[in-house]
Structures are given as C-alpha cells and as structure tokens.
Design a protein around this motif. Structure first.
Motif, short mmCIF file in Angstrom:
data_model
loop_
_atom_site.label_atom_id
_atom_site.label_comp_id
_atom_site.label_asym_id
_atom_site.label_seq_id
_atom_site.Cartn_x
_atom_site.Cartn_y
_atom_site.Cartn_z
N ARG A 222 -65.25 10.83 -26.57
CA ARG A 222 -65.69 10.15 -25.34
C ARG A 222 -66.50 11.11 -24.47
N PRO A 223 -67.52 10.58 -23.76
CA PRO A 223 -68.31 11.47 -22.89
C PRO A 223 -67.48 11.97 -21.70
N GLY B 187 -70.19 13.06 -16.12
CA GLY B 187 -71.56 13.57 -16.02
C GLY B 187 -72.34 13.51 -17.32
N GLU B 188 -71.65 13.24 -18.45
CA GLU B 188 -72.35 13.15 -19.73
C GLU B 188 -72.76 11.71 -19.99
N LYS B 189 -73.82 11.54 -20.74
CA LYS B 189 -74.29 10.19 -21.05
C LYS B 189 -74.08 9.92 -22.54
N LEU B 190 -73.56 8.73 -22.85
CA LEU B 190 -73.30 8.38 -24.25
C LEU B 190 -74.62 8.01 -24.94
N VAL B 191 -75.00 8.78 -25.94
CA VAL B 191 -76.25 8.46 -26.64
C VAL B 191 -75.98 8.00 -28.08
N ASP C 241 -72.61 6.34 -30.45
CA ASP C 241 -71.20 5.96 -30.38
C ASP C 241 -70.58 5.84 -31.76
#
Ligand SMILES: Cc1ncc(C[n+]2csc(CCOP(=O)(O)OP(=O)(O)O)c2C)c(N)n1
Ligand code: SF4
Ligand SMILES: [Mg+2]
Lengths: 368, 273
Positions: free
Chosen positions: B11-12, B15-19, B21
């Motif tokens: 899981r991100p 502050g991280e973005k899921l690019v 999955d």
C-alpha cells in the motif's frame, strides 16, 4: 405410463432410460461393443431434455469430460467396456482423490487385450479393488436384468452424489444385450434431482459469484504435497470407504434349507438361478446368494449363511470374486478350504443352465 | 518475506501516489515459481484480462500438470485440477455442464502438445467455448528439463544431451499454426513474454482469446513463448534474450486466426482450413 405398462428394450437401452429418468444431464463416451446402444440412445434422449451428449475422441477424453461435468455437480456419466475402462482408470483415480461423483457403466467384454465382445466378468478386480493408481475404491453395482439396469442408474447417481465418489455399474455383454420387458417407473428409493443438487451445493464448481458477492473461490484437487497433507486426505478417504459399508445389498433365493449356496452376480447369477430351479424340482437343496453391490461386498450377509452350508462361487473369469468370498468366510470356526468351492466359466463362452448343473452336483459331492 | 505483511507493504505510504496496483483476481500470495520465470507474467496477464472483462466471479479455471499445477492457488476463481494433458477434456465437461461460465485452461507445452495433444486438438476442433493459455518454454520444467515437443533443434536437454536432432526426435511443434487450421478455433495467436512491447501485445491477444469464448464464437488459443531460466541454465536476462534470438525465429509471433475480425496479421504464417 401406468405401472402395468412395460417396454421391450435391451439392458443397454434400460441404462440410458434409467439414467435420464434419474436426472442425467451430461454423457461423454467413445463407441465400443457391447455397449453402443447406451450412447446411441442418449444421443437423442439427452438433447431432447436440454442435456449434453458428447462423443469423445477417446475413453481418456470421455472420463476427463466426466470429471469436469461431475465437478460442477451436474449428474453425468460415461459408459464403455473392457479396454475402454482400462483407459479411464487415471481419471477414475483423480475423481476419487478429488471427491467427484462420476458414474461409469462397464458392460464387460472378454479380455485380456482386445479379447472378444462376448460376456465376461474379468473386470471384477479392476472394478472392486480400485483399478487406478493409489488407494481408491469405487462403489460397484451389479445388475443382472434390463429392469435392474434401469433401476440401478437411479441408485448409481444417488450414491455418487451421496459419497462424492465414482460409482461403477458392472454389467456384461449378456446384461447389456438381452432384450426384455422393463417397467419405466422410478424405483421406490429414487432421490429427486433437487436432492442431488443439494448434495453438490457445498463443493460444486460454478463460479464464486453464484454464492454471493463475498464468497470464497473453491478448489477441487487431489494433489497434497505439504507434509502430512496427503496422509490426512487418505485418512478421510478411508473413513468414506468404511462408511460405504452401509450400502451393502444382496439377494438370497432358496437359501433357507439349502446345504449348498451358489454365490454369483450379474448374468452368471441368472443362469445359475435357472439351474437351481431345476435342481430344486429334483429335491436338491441348493440356493443362490447374489451380491447386488460388489463394493462394498456383502460379507456379513454371507457370513450369516455359514452355519450348516457350503458355498460354490460361480463367475465368468479365472477366479476373482472367490477371493472376496474366502475373505468373508475363512478363519471362521469350522471353515475348511472345502467350504468355499469355485467354478469358473472361461470368458469367451456362452453357457446355459445345463452347463452349470454338473458343477453344482459335483460341488455338493465334494463339500460333504 | 512473510505473506501476511504483503498487503501492508504494497500500500502507498502517506504522500505516495499509487501508480501500479495488485490485481484483485490474483491472490496476494507468493508464488512457487523460480526467480525470473515467465509463468508469473502470464498469470498477471490472465488476472488483468479476467478483471477487465468483469468475468472473474463466473470463471472456472482448469489447471494442468507441470510447473503451473498450483496455478489455482494464485487465481481467486473457482478451480479444479485436471490429470496431465487432459485439461481441455475436463474444460469441455465443465463448459457443457455450466454454459454460463467462463472456462479456461492453463497448460505447459509438454502437457498440451505431447501427452494432451489429442484432447487439445479435439476440444479446439469441436469449437468448445473455452480459452487455452499455452506456455511454450521448450522444456518440461517441472520434471527437471527434459525434451518437450517444442524443444528447438539442437537444444540440449536432460534427455537430448547432444541437442535435439530432426532424424531422431523430429522438430518442434508449432501449435498455434496447427490450431488455426481447425474450424472450431475462433482465435489462435502466438506472443512472447521477453520484452515490454511483447508483453503488451500478449495482453491484447489474451483479451481476444477470452472474448471469442464469451461471445460464443468458439475456442480461443494463445501461445506464449516463455522463459525457464532454471532449466535453460541462464539468468533471467539471458533467458529473455534467448526467446528473442533463438525462439522467435522458429516460432513466429502473430495472430493466425481471428473470427472476430476475420483477418490475420502479416507477421505470422496464415493457415486457412
Ligand atoms: C500421466 C503422467 N505422466 C507424467 C507425469 C509427470 N510430469 C509432471 S509435469 C510433466 C511435464 C510438464 O511439462 P510442461 O507441460 O512443459 O510444463 P512446465 O513444467 O514446463 O511448465 C510431467 C512429464 C504426470 N504427472 N502424469
Ligand atoms: S522450472 Fe522453469 S518453468 Fe518451472 S518454475 Fe522454474 S523457471 Fe519456471
Ligand atoms: Mg514446458
């Protein structure tokens, strides 16, 4: 159809009618004599009812199609004879290992090898001792008449679903080919298609969506590699095979005052019964014990007949069921090797009631 | 890495973005495949396809025998096991019993093109509404690298020590082309898993291989040229290079039949029945 009305059909056709009346939905098979009337009849009976008939490219394919359809909890069967059953053994073992309820009919023909297309009971061991690799057992039913062919298809499907296990119907060329009147009425103990479906509900392949949005996917398999897992699986199978003992069925004729009891199944039992009727008319005290299930073998019922009686096993092979009869009786007080006699009819022969007369009289002489 | 922590680790963080999955059709479970094995990529493509088509809840997987025996552990769909080579026969039974289901087999080259050739060709020829994913890695991976029906001429295996020889063992079987020649086949293609571009093409072909089944057009077949670093005795990068340099020249990539478009790509040989 009124219960009085009877139709004149072959044992093989009776298998087909019995199967569809019992709720059969899918048939897979490859042609082989002497059972071809089964797929021929089902190739029209099943599509008429919205079912599936597939002529497979081989018995190997047929048994695996059966595995797939039966895994979906849909009443399904195959049929064959001799070498065809040999080709199916791997699939039967997988079905047993995966708890899958396939129904198989073997109208035995003469062997080994290509043999002939006449009657034989040479596949007894293959049917009742498992037949495929690994420890597995099939429930084995032994019809002797066209009527019994019809009736036992209800029982075969019901037992297959009850135990989630392969069920074999073991007939032969005579049982399959003989044409006789059959009452096309479900037997008293027939279970409904609904009951079969309910029995399959906990394990059938269907796509998890059919079980609701949060359902877990299912798996049917026979491979267990983790330490102890296969042992656990085999323990479970052993318990199932022990529970099957409750399904023992047999028929006794003229045994009450008999000193000699003939033990025979299928077409040989019919012929032996004619001989016994004639000998009875002459005052000879001979009777018939006919197993209707070959696995489980009705050993206890046979044992109950032991006091004061000797036994003659008659079968069309080189000596197979006689081993189960000896297992049932040997070791009991008063039992000697002479207690169980054996008369084999060579596969490839057609015998009649006269042919069995001398062996019965001879056995009476030797036994006492 | 313990499996129970996988979810958390993937899981991100804040502050991280899921690019990229995980795929809901693939179970979040570590596979048993060797490092660099392409079975994992093939699984991912199947998972994405079933998810995008929205059919996972009515899908039934028929597993085969080979390195992918335990494929049912990695897909969150109903699944059952077929004996070695018999997956297409088992899938036939499943599809006939459950006409509303989406049914697929996942088979190695030994499973499908050697011991199971008859069952595979006849299911295809009947036009069974099933999809087969065929993993061509030119060896019997699971049993330790013996010759497969797809083994290249000259390729050394544990049963062809001095290389496969035409006179002795015959040549590699081109299953995609054979499949395309059967009337019941609605889609037959060969793709490779050696590069990003080829994986993308494979994904596209995978979708069509399932769509022809769902649309009732017939049998869908996809051959995937796949790396087996372990039995090729190579590192994963060298294995991908071998696909590009040694396999693709023998096994041309392309769509050999597509009843959806009734046209074939130029890259492969076209067989019309
Ligand atoms: C009837 C039977 N014969 C042989 C085997 C042994 N066996 C298991 S997997 C396999 C070969 C699998 O090779 P392939 O299909 O190419 O799959 P891969 O492992 O390469 O993915 C064999 C021969 C078996 N399980 N059953
Ligand atoms: S042996 Fe080959 S095919 Fe099997 S898991 Fe390892 S790399 Fe993959
Ligand atoms: Mg392989």
């Amino acid at each position: 159809m009124s219960t009085e009305q009877r139709i004149l059909i072959k044992g093989n056709e009776a298998v087909a009618f019995g199967a569809v009346d019992a709720g059969l939905r899918c048939y897979f098979g490859y042609p082989i004599t002497p059972q071809n009337e089964i797929p021929e009849a089902l190739s029209t009976l099943l599509p008429e009812r919205g079912g599936q008939f597939v002529q497979a490219e081989s018995e190997v394919a047929a048994v695996n199609m059966l595995l797939g359809a039966a895994a979906c909890g849909v009443p399904s069967m195959t049929s064959s004879s001799g070498c065809g059953l040999s080709l199916m053994q791997e699939g039967i073992s997988y079905m047993a290992g995966s708890h899958i309820p396939g129904v198989l009919v073997n109208m035995q023909r003469g062997g080994p090898g290509l043999g002939d297309i006449g009657p034989s009971q040479g596949d007894y061991f293959q049917a009742v001792k498992g037949g495929g690799h690994g420890d597995h057992r099939n429930l084995v039913l032994a019809p002797a008449t066209a009527q019994e062919c019809y009736d036992c298809m209800f029982r075969a499907l019901a037992l297959a679903f009850k135990y989630a296990n392969p069920v074999l119907v073991l007939g032969d060329a005579i049982v399959g080919q003989i044409k006789e009147p059959v009452r096309r009425v479900p037997p008293a103990d027939a279970v409904s298609e609904k009951t079969l479906a309910a029995l399959a509900a906990p394990w059938r392949m269907e796509g998890y969506g059919k079980r609701g949005p949060d359902a877990q996917p299912r798996l049917l398999k026979s491979v267990y590699l983790a330490e102890g897992a296969l042992a656990e699986r085999n323990r479970l199978l052993a318990q199932k095979y022990a529970a099957m003992q409750a399904e023992c069925a047999w028929e006794c004729t003229d045994v009450e005052d008999a000193t000699l009891v003939v033990v025979a199944f299928g077409s040989v039992a019919r012929i032996a019964r004619s001989t016994i009727r004639r000998l009875r008319a002459e005052g000879v005290r001979v009777g018939l014990f006919r197993p209707l299930t070959l696995f489980p073998f009705p050993a206890e019922a046979l044992l109950a007949l032991l006091p004061g009686r000797r036994f003659l096993v008659m079968e069309q092979n080189l000596g197979q069921m006689v081993e189960d009869v000896r297992l049932a009786l040997f070791g009991q007080p008063g039992v000697t090797p002479a207690t169980v006699q054996w008369h084999g009819i060579m596969p490839g022969l057609f015998v009649n009631a006269d042919d069995l007369r001398e062996p019965m009289l001879q056995a009476l002489k030797e036994a006492f | 890495m313990p499996t129970q922590n996988l979810e958390e680790q993937l899981r991100p963080a804040a502050g991280e973005k899921l690019v990229f999955d995980t795929n809901p059709v693939l179970s979040e479970r570590l596979t048993h495949y060797c490092p660099g094995c392409h079975h994992g990529i093939a699984h991912r493509l199947v998972g994405e396809t079933l998810h995008e088509l929205g059919v996972a809840s009515r899908t039934i997987l028929v597993a085969s025998v080979g390195c992918a025996t335990f494929t049912y552990d990695y897909f969150s769909v109903d699944g059952l096991e077929a004996p070695h080579g018999r997956a297409c026969a088992v899938a036939t039974g499943v599809r006939r019993a459950r006409p509303e289901a989406v049914v697929f087999t996942y088979q190695g080259d030994g499973d499908m093109a050697a011991i199971g050739m008859a069952e595979s060709l006849h299911a295809a020829n009947r036009g069974e509404k099933i999809t087969s994913i065929f993993i061509n890695n030119t060896v019997y991976g699971m049993t330790g690298g013996q010759m497969a029906p797809t083994t290249l001429l000259g390729q050394k295996t544990t049963t062809t020590r001095d290389g496969r020889c035409m006179e002795r063992e015959g040549g590699p079987i081109h299953l995609a082309e054979i499949m395309a020649g059967l009337d019941g086949v609605a889609f037959a293609a060969r793709c490779a898993l050696d590069s990003v571009q080829h994986v993308r093409e494979a994904k596209k072909a995978m979708r069509t291989a399932f769509e022809v089944q769902i649309e009732g057009l017939g049998y869908g077949f996809l051959e995937l040229l796949s790396g087996c670093p372990t039995n090729w005795h190579m590192d994963p990068v060298a294995a991908s290079k071998r696909i590009a340099e040694a396999m693709i020249p023998v096994f041309p990539l392309g769509v050999f039949k597509n009843k959806r478009t009734e046209q074939s790509s130029q890259s492969g040989k076209v067989h019309h029945a």
